[in-house]
Design an enzyme around this catalytic site. Structure first.
Site, PDB file in Angstrom:
ATOM      1  N   GLU A 105       0.838  -1.211   0.000  1.00  0.00           N
ATOM      2  CA  GLU A 105       0.000   0.000   0.000  1.00  0.00           C
ATOM      3  C   GLU A 105       0.869   1.256   0.000  1.00  0.00           C
ATOM      4  O   GLU A 105       1.850   1.349   0.736  1.00  0.00           O
ATOM      5  CB  GLU A 105      -0.891  -0.023   1.251  1.00  0.00           C
ATOM      6  CG  GLU A 105      -1.801   1.184   1.350  1.00  0.00           C
ATOM      7  CD  GLU A 105      -2.851   1.021   2.429  1.00  0.00           C
ATOM      8  OE1 GLU A 105      -3.486  -0.048   2.514  1.00  0.00           O
ATOM      9  OE2 GLU A 105      -3.017   1.973   3.215  1.00  0.00           O
ATOM     10  N   HIS A 146      -8.024   3.391  -3.537  1.00  0.00           N
ATOM     11  CA  HIS A 146      -8.944   3.570  -2.419  1.00  0.00           C
ATOM     12  C   HIS A 146      -9.914   4.699  -2.803  1.00  0.00           C
ATOM     13  O   HIS A 146      -9.572   5.591  -3.579  1.00  0.00           O
ATOM     14  CB  HIS A 146      -8.194   3.984  -1.150  1.00  0.00           C
ATOM     15  CG  HIS A 146      -7.242   2.939  -0.643  1.00  0.00           C
ATOM     16  ND1 HIS A 146      -6.887   2.829   0.678  1.00  0.00           N
ATOM     17  CD2 HIS A 146      -6.564   1.948  -1.273  1.00  0.00           C
ATOM     18  CE1 HIS A 146      -6.030   1.844   0.836  1.00  0.00           C
ATOM     19  NE2 HIS A 146      -5.811   1.290  -0.333  1.00  0.00           N
TER      20      HIS A 146
END
Ligand code: FAD
Length: 295
Positions: A18, A78
């Site tokens: 991430e 996201h």
């Protein structure tokens, strides 16, 4: 068009990474160095978080689009419902599809300014992540992930209600969940058990953050919603004035947790990289998931 679900539904242990959208040009260069270093290790996917304000949000779209275009990696963007009307959310989801991003982590997000403040939905917006899951699904052929909380979401009354809410997101169409970070395998495994007891077998990826500095240890509560487990604090706190030993012990702690998770059948580890590659590579090397390298 490869989905995250395909990439994690494999018979071996894999990992994902991430990143955060870069703040400025120097940050962007650092980010791309780290992406290129990790690309060769074949992560299952690379996700980019969604910022609280306009320019960071544009950078999420730009970065995930560039990952789709210029690398061999599978990108996941996201997306939060913060300060967005449904029309704006549709627009962002359309942009993701247009830049080749077909994996979305659907989140409600936190109230801007004070994460623990009262959530006020946009007048034409959404209240909870399950609504965003439905919206993303409605808009195209997306693979959708959601957030999971080993210690419960800070606003949730108890762990059972929290598990009910996670299962609600799976039933709304989410394919998998990514866990908030934790440093005790047992805490993550209990979440997995709570969800399994509710009849869901959707994959949940544990969130792993290599603990390399005392500052990171200090941020654990803020990032995970739970204090550092006492057994971890006992090992690391005596080393806060010795950066080298702290780092070595921090990597040990995280590696041991990953080993326990793998022994319990977890086959995907999701690394919070903070836009750096070195510590993640070290843990992966120790786990035998890539050729071990000397730091
Ligand atoms: P929800 O699932 O909507 O839950 C929010 C609260 O409402 C919880 O207390 C839940 O129990 C409750 N709830 C949920 N559904 C219902 C319902 N239908 N009815 C009643 N109550 C309900 N934030 C960002 O700003 N950008 C990011 O990129 C980002 N990435 C993240 C990645 C991961 C892996 C994680 C774990 C968190 C991330 N966050 C990010 C933080 C996240 O947005 C916050 O933790 C937020 O407070 C909760 O988001 P959620 O999607 O879990 O919300």
């Amino acid at each position: 068009m490869t989905s995250v679900l395909e990439r994690i539904s494999v018979d071996r242990v894999v990992f994902s990474v991430e990143f955060m959208p870069p703040r400025d040009d120097a940050d962007e260069q650092q980010l791309w160095r780290a992406i290129r270093e990790l690309e060769g290790l074949d992560p299952a996917f690379l996700s980019v978080t969604y910022g609280a304000g306009g320019s960071r949000r544009d950078r999420t779209i730009r970065t995930t689009g560039r990952v789709a275009r210029e690398t061999t990696l599978v990108p996941m963007a996201h997306l939060t419902a913060v300060d967005h009307s449904v029309a704006e959310l549709r627009n962002v989801i359309g942009w993701y599809a247009a830049v080749g991003v077909h994996n979305v982590l659907a989140l409600r997000g936190d109230p801007p300014g004070d994460p623990m403040g009262e959530w006020v939905k946009h007048p034409q917006g959404l209240s909870y992540a399950d609504e965003l899951v439905r919206l993303v699904r409605e808009l195209g052929d997306f693979c959708v992930g959601v957030a999971a909380f080993p210690y419960g979401h800070p606003r949730c009354a108890d762990l059972d209600t929290d598990a009910d809410m996670l299962v609600r997101k799976f039933r709304a169409g989410a394919d998998f969940a990514v866990g908030q970070l934790c440093y005790d395998a047992a805490d993550f495994l209990r979440l997995r058990d709570r969800v399994a007891a509710r009849g869901s077998d959707a994959p949940i990826l544990p969130g792993v953050m290599p603990l390399t500095t005392p500052k990171m240890l200090g941020k654990t509560l803020e990032l995970s919603g739970a204090p550092v487990p006492p057994k971890v604090a006992e090992r690391l706190e005596p080393l806060v004035d010795d950066p080298k030993s702290f780092r070595a012990a921090g990597i040990d702690v995280v590696t041991e947790m990953c080993e326990q998770l793998i022994a319990e059948g977890v086959n995907v580890l999701h690394f919070y990289t903070f836009n750096r590659s070195k510590a993640t590579k070290e843990v992966l090397g120790r786990l035998g998931l890539v050729a071990s390298r000397t730091p």
